[in-house]
Motif scaffolding. Structure first.
Motif, mmCIF file in Angstrom:
data_model
loop_
_atom_site.group_PDB
_atom_site.id
_atom_site.type_symbol
_atom_site.label_atom_id
_atom_site.label_comp_id
_atom_site.label_asym_id
_atom_site.label_seq_id
_atom_site.Cartn_x
_atom_site.Cartn_y
_atom_site.Cartn_z
ATOM 1 N N ARG A 1 -5.327 8.973 -9.900
ATOM 2 C CA ARG A 1 -5.664 7.806 -9.077
ATOM 3 C C ARG A 1 -6.655 6.870 -9.774
ATOM 4 N N LYS A 2 -7.491 7.423 -10.645
ATOM 5 C CA LYS A 2 -8.572 6.626 -11.220
ATOM 6 C C LYS A 2 -8.089 5.408 -12.015
ATOM 7 N N PRO A 3 -7.011 5.489 -12.795
ATOM 8 C CA PRO A 3 -6.562 4.266 -13.493
ATOM 9 C C PRO A 3 -6.216 3.134 -12.532
ATOM 10 N N TRP A 4 -5.628 3.473 -11.388
ATOM 11 C CA TRP A 4 -5.330 2.448 -10.387
ATOM 12 C C TRP A 4 -6.625 1.841 -9.843
ATOM 13 N N ILE A 5 -7.586 2.692 -9.542
ATOM 14 C CA ILE A 5 -8.858 2.203 -9.012
ATOM 15 C C ILE A 5 -9.537 1.291 -10.025
ATOM 16 N N LEU A 6 -9.504 1.657 -11.297
ATOM 17 C CA LEU A 6 -10.107 0.827 -12.340
ATOM 18 C C LEU A 6 -9.430 -0.538 -12.430
ATOM 19 N N CYS A 7 -8.126 -0.553 -12.357
ATOM 20 C CA CYS A 7 -7.383 -1.810 -12.453
ATOM 21 C C CYS A 7 -7.768 -2.754 -11.317
ATOM 22 N N PHE A 8 -7.762 -2.239 -10.099
ATOM 23 C CA PHE A 8 -8.094 -3.094 -8.965
ATOM 24 C C PHE A 8 -9.584 -3.433 -8.925
ATOM 25 N N SER B 1 0.810 -1.226 0.000
ATOM 26 C CA SER B 1 0.000 0.000 0.000
ATOM 27 C C SER B 1 0.839 1.270 0.000
ATOM 28 N N PRO B 2 1.825 1.419 0.894
ATOM 29 C CA PRO B 2 2.610 2.659 0.859
ATOM 30 C C PRO B 2 3.427 2.806 -0.425
ATOM 31 N N VAL B 3 3.862 1.687 -0.992
ATOM 32 C CA VAL B 3 4.613 1.751 -2.247
ATOM 33 C C VAL B 3 3.723 2.278 -3.370
ATOM 34 N N LEU B 4 2.518 1.728 -3.484
ATOM 35 C CA LEU B 4 1.608 2.170 -4.533
ATOM 36 C C LEU B 4 1.179 3.610 -4.323
ATOM 37 N N GLY B 5 0.952 4.001 -3.069
ATOM 38 C CA GLY B 5 0.573 5.379 -2.796
ATOM 39 C C GLY B 5 1.654 6.358 -3.200
ATOM 40 N N ALA B 6 2.909 6.006 -2.928
ATOM 41 C CA ALA B 6 4.023 6.882 -3.298
ATOM 42 C C ALA B 6 4.158 6.988 -4.814
ATOM 43 N N ILE B 7 3.979 5.863 -5.518
ATOM 44 C CA ILE B 7 4.056 5.885 -6.982
ATOM 45 C C ILE B 7 2.925 6.733 -7.558
ATOM 46 N N ALA B 8 1.724 6.611 -6.969
ATOM 47 C CA ALA B 8 0.582 7.382 -7.455
ATOM 48 C C ALA B 8 0.810 8.876 -7.298
ATOM 49 N N ASN C 1 -8.570 6.067 -3.426
ATOM 50 C CA ASN C 1 -9.743 6.910 -3.237
ATOM 51 C C ASN C 1 -9.554 7.854 -2.052
ATOM 52 N N ASP C 2 -9.050 7.341 -0.935
ATOM 53 C CA ASP C 2 -8.839 8.189 0.243
ATOM 54 C C ASP C 2 -7.846 9.313 -0.038
ATOM 55 N N SER C 3 -6.811 9.020 -0.823
ATOM 56 C CA SER C 3 -5.786 10.032 -1.088
ATOM 57 C C SER C 3 -6.305 11.165 -1.958
ATOM 58 N N MET C 4 -7.489 10.991 -2.576
ATOM 59 C CA MET C 4 -8.103 12.069 -3.341
ATOM 60 C C MET C 4 -8.801 13.087 -2.444
ATOM 61 N N MET C 5 -9.164 12.689 -1.221
ATOM 62 C CA MET C 5 -10.022 13.506 -0.368
ATOM 63 C C MET C 5 -9.445 14.889 -0.054
ATOM 64 N N PRO C 6 -8.168 15.028 0.351
ATOM 65 C CA PRO C 6 -7.674 16.364 0.683
ATOM 66 C C PRO C 6 -7.697 17.331 -0.495
#
Length: 462
Positions: free
Chosen positions: A87-94, A74-81, A135-140
């Motif tokens: 973020r949406k392409p990642w959400i679509l993939c998962f 999770s932290p690795v993917l968040g840092a890459i994002a 999705n959460d990282s989009m909130m701020p």
């Protein structure tokens, strides 16, 4: 340290974009409500095999494996994002992985090998949690600090409402009683579903998949995303470098570090209640899909009101107060649940009659269990929604992906310990009650550390 590409400031985001973001919780929650907790999970434990103790331990092992993968990546993917931008392409993939795996749960018939539903649940759980990170990282980026707690709690409440609606549909239209073959409202299950073959529980996988597919569309269509950043190969290198820097930064931000550790502990207890609570009740009282479903509906009704009330409290009192109150309620409820059994409550200090009055929750012990469960319903959503807003108020926009990735890590880093301790104690003692008791340690430890954490977490340390 440079930051990720950004979108316009929160004030420029339309109401439609914010509501689109909030519908993600509405879309995602039925997986946790009807599949993990209240229908498929208890079915896996009580009806898929003839050995409920081993099945419950296997279910806990499934959670342990998925938690380890989520914690590491999770932290690795968040840092890459943060570096790649959207973020949406990642959400679509998962989402694609989650939808396929949930659909295949239909084939988990009684007597079939356990390994396949376990593998599907591991993959679906990992995909679900990774989607939540992005999705959460989009909130701020969508709302300002003053509104983030209210919006987070409303979104969580909408999630519970979505989960409750699906659960109501299952118990009233699809789940037949093993005795009468009729649903809760006295009709034949739709589509000719046969409860003897577990079809009433197996159908929840495809239902959750279709629900998720339909209701993530508003977020994908209307919610603004971060602009495109670095090419993927460069984003991976930069993201990993940023992650190492973020972990190093935590030494200089003791408040955020303390909050993440506290959350790591208490979220383990929360995850344990989510993953194991329904299965524990099914094993102890022999509840079928209808009883588990009604219990889940009651908890979700209370949870919706809890989230909306907590949203107001979060605005007036702050996220920390809401989380502390919620943890006290969860601790009380967990002790109550663990201390309840057929014919007693509070570890036998209060004996109860064994007479069954008939109907749902016919014994006194079952009624006591439901009462303790309502306390969980009140606190379950707010403790997670206000934790999310706690962090959102404590980090900058450009750091959101990395810190929410670490936030996901803090929610999963030791969650394998909770389910592992459950499995070990259950195997060793033959009692799931002792396994459930370990959740008290995680909830209490997190609460004690949180009391010493500043608010916001980037403020002066105590």
């Amino acid at each position: 340290m440079s930051v990720a590409p950004d979108i316009p400031p929160p004030r420029s985001v339309s109401r439609r974009g914010i509501w689109g973001w909030m519908t993600f919780d509405w879309a995602a929650q039925p997986f946790f409500t009807v599949v993990v907790t209240f229908v498929f999970g208890p079915y896996f434990v009580a009806r898929l095999t003839q050995d409920p103790v081993s099945a419950q331990a296997a279910w806990a092992n499934m959670a342990t494996i998925s938690s380890l993968v989520i914690a590491i990546l999770s932290p690795v993917l968040g840092a890459i994002a943060d570096r790649s931008g959207p973020r949406k392409p990642w959400i679509l993939c998962f989402a694609a992985v989650k939808i396929v795996c949930l659909s295949l749960l239909w084939f988990a018939a009684p007597g079939s090998p356990l390994i396949w539903p376990l593998v599907l649940m591991i993959l679906a759980s990992i995909a679900a949690e990774f989607s939540i990170v992005f999705n959460d990282s989009m909130m701020p980026r969508l709302v300002g600090p003053d509104d983030v707690g209210r919006v987070s709690n409303i979104a969580w409440g909408l999630g519970y409402l979505g989960g409750m609606i699906v659960l109501i549909l299952v118990v009233t239209l699809l789940a037949g009683s093993p005795d009468t073959g009729l649903t809760l409202i006295g009709i034949e299950p739709l589509f000719g579903l046969d409860p003897a073959l577990g079809e009433d529980a197996r159908i929840t996988g495809p239902i959750a998949a279709v629900w998720y597919l339909l209701f993530i569309l508003p977020m994908l269509l209307f919610t603004p995303d971060a602009t495109k950043g670095q090419p993927m190969r460069q984003a991976v290198r930069s993201g990993l470098r940023d992650l190492r820097g973020t972990i190093g930064e935590l030494r200089e931000k003791p408040g955020i570090a303390k909050f993440l550790i506290a959350r790591m502990l208490y979220q383990d207890g929360v995850n344990g209640l989510l993953i194991l609570g329904g299965a524990f009740a099914a094993g102890m009282f022999g509840w079928a899909t209808i009883e588990i479903g009604v219990y889940g509906i009651l908890l979700n009704v209370i949870a919706i009101f809890g989230c909306f009330i907590a949203g107001r409290l979060d605005l007036r009192l702050g996220s920390k107060v809401v989380v502390v109150i919620s943890l006290v309620l969860l601790l009380s409820a967990t002790v109550g649940i663990v201390s309840t059994g057929p014919g007693f409550v509070f570890f036998g200090l209060l004996p109860l009659g064994l007479e069954d009055s008939g109907g749902l929750f016919g014994t006194a012990a079952e009624k006591a269990y439901v009462a303790f469960g309502l306390l969980i319903g009140i606190a379950f959503g707010p403790v997670q929604a206000s934790s999310r807003s706690y962090l959102a108020r404590s980090v900058s926009l450009g750091d959101a992906g990395r810190y929410f990735g670490i936030y996901a890590l803090s929610g999963r880093a030791t969650s394998f310990m909770a389910t592992l301790l459950f499995s070990l104690l259950t195997y060793a003692s033959g009692s799931a009650r002792l396994g459930m008791a370990t959740l008290v340690l995680f909830l209490a430890g997190g609460l004690l550390l949180l009391l010493r954490t500043p608010y916001p977490a980037n403020g002066p340390d105590r």
